[in-house]
Structure formats: structure tokens, C-alpha cells
Scaffold this motif. Structure first.
Motif, short mmCIF file in Angstrom:
data_model
loop_
_atom_site.label_atom_id
_atom_site.label_comp_id
_atom_site.label_asym_id
_atom_site.label_seq_id
_atom_site.Cartn_x
_atom_site.Cartn_y
_atom_site.Cartn_z
N GLU A 55 -0.44 17.31 24.19
CA GLU A 55 0.51 17.07 25.28
C GLU A 55 1.62 18.13 25.30
OE1 GLU A 55 3.05 13.27 26.92
OE2 GLU A 55 2.79 13.48 24.75
N LEU A 79 -3.73 11.41 29.82
CA LEU A 79 -2.27 11.50 29.86
C LEU A 79 -1.70 11.06 31.20
CD1 LEU A 79 -1.70 14.88 27.95
CD2 LEU A 79 -1.29 12.55 27.11
N HIS A 81 -2.01 8.31 32.55
CA HIS A 81 -1.64 6.90 32.49
C HIS A 81 -0.57 6.61 31.44
CE1 HIS A 81 -5.42 7.18 34.53
NE2 HIS A 81 -6.02 7.54 33.42
N THR A 82 -0.25 7.62 30.61
CA THR A 82 0.64 7.35 29.48
C THR A 82 1.84 8.28 29.38
OG1 THR A 82 -0.63 8.81 28.03
CG2 THR A 82 -1.29 6.48 28.10
N SER A 83 1.79 9.45 30.00
CA SER A 83 2.79 10.47 29.68
C SER A 83 3.89 10.62 30.73
CB SER A 83 2.12 11.82 29.45
OG SER A 83 3.12 12.77 29.11
N PHE A 111 -6.15 -0.14 33.76
CA PHE A 111 -5.11 0.72 33.19
C PHE A 111 -5.18 2.15 33.75
CE2 PHE A 111 -8.54 1.61 30.18
CZ PHE A 111 -8.41 2.97 29.94
N ARG A 112 -6.34 2.56 34.26
CA ARG A 112 -6.48 3.90 34.83
C ARG A 112 -5.95 3.99 36.26
NH1 ARG A 112 -9.72 6.86 31.31
NH2 ARG A 112 -11.17 5.59 30.09
N SER A 115 -1.13 6.32 37.62
CA SER A 115 -0.94 7.69 37.13
C SER A 115 0.52 8.07 37.32
CB SER A 115 -1.84 8.68 37.89
OG SER A 115 -1.46 10.00 37.57
N HIS A 116 1.18 8.35 36.22
CA HIS A 116 2.56 8.82 36.31
C HIS A 116 2.63 10.16 37.03
CE1 HIS A 116 4.07 5.62 33.81
NE2 HIS A 116 3.17 5.90 32.87
#
Length: 149
Positions: A55, A79, A81-83, A111-112, A115-116
Motif C-alpha cells: 500500500e 485496497l 474496500h479497506t484503504s 464487502f466488495r 470502494s473508498h
């Protein structure tokens, strides 16, 4: 001089063609890079194609792009979904950003669906396989020509 488009690829995309080909297909990342460079050259774009599983490296490349790139195409992979950090780095770029996903993330696990990166991208292309990269480059070639910086 041709506008530079940075094409970034996130974690596990180095396994493209080997990992879950029923979802992601059989093309390798090297195949995608070759296609992007060829399509970019045909469109008058200088494509800089990169991949990292880290990342922080992706974030460093995005920071670098603030001074060197006319646009960014990014497949942030997991990333997405998480970053929040990746999203923040992209938000600090004034250039157009297009998000690409090989699969249709909205037809996959819940969960997908979030997207951030989508929050800061000008557009999202998903579900068209690796053709999504070419679609993104075609759009950028048109928009950069219409709005040169």
C-alpha cells in the motif's frame, strides 16, 4: 510531448492469469501492460504501468504523480474496500482518476460493493475484464484532448 498516464495495480494483480481465472481471466499482468502501452501509444498517451502489493508504495507513486502525470488509472484491487489512506492520496491529486476493476464488484461479496477509491474517482469501470483498462485510456485520451492542462 504525450500526456503521461500512470496505470497503477494493487495487491495480488501480479497473479493475474493464475489466480481465480474463472473470475479474472487468463491474461497475465504483463499482457495487460503490453495492451495498455500499445493502446496508449495509438491514442497519443505515454503509459507508465506499475503494480505493487504494498500500500505505501502505491501511495508514494500517487504522490509522485501529482507532479508528473496528466491522469491516473488505478485498479486498487482489495485496497478498494479497506484503504482510506489510498483514497486520501488520490484525493490530493488534481489530475483525473479512473478506477478499474476486472470483475463486477457489485455482483460479488457484499464487502466488495464499497470502494473508498470510488469516492475520489471521476469514473469507475468494472466488469469488462481487462478491457476496462483500454476503455479507461480511451476516455482519458478524449478528455485530456478536450481539456489540456
Amino acid at each position: 510531448m504525450a500526456p503521461k498516464v500512470l496505470v497503477l495495480n494493487g495487491p495480488n494483480l501480479n497473479l493475474l492469469g493464475k489466480r481465480q481465472p474463472e473470475i479474472y481471466g487468463y491474461e497475465t499482468l504483463a499482457d495487460v501492460a503490453d495492451t495498455c502501452r500499445r493502446v496508449g501509444a495509438d491514442l497519443g498517451l505515454d503509459v507508465d504501468f506499475r503494480q505493487s502489493n504494498a500500500e505505501y508504495i502505491l501511495i508514494d507513486w500517487i504522490h509522485e504523480a501529482r507532479e508528473t502525470a496528466a491522469a491516473i488509472v488505478i485498479n486498487p484491487a482489495g485496497l478498494s474496500h479497506t484503504s482510506v489512506s489510498l483514497m486520501d492520496a488520490l484525493a490530493a491529486c488534481a489530475c483525473p482518476i479512473l478506477e478499474v476493476h476486472i470483475s463486477n464488484i457489485h455482483r460479488r461479496e457484499e464487502f466488495r460493493h464499497l470502494s473508498h477509491v470510488s469516492r475520489v474517482a471521476a469514473g469507475v469501470i468494472c466488469g469488462f475484464g481487462t478491457n476496462g483498462y483500454s476503455l479507461a485510456l480511451r476516455h482519458l485520451a478524449t478528455s485530456l484532448q478536450a481539456n489540456p492542462t
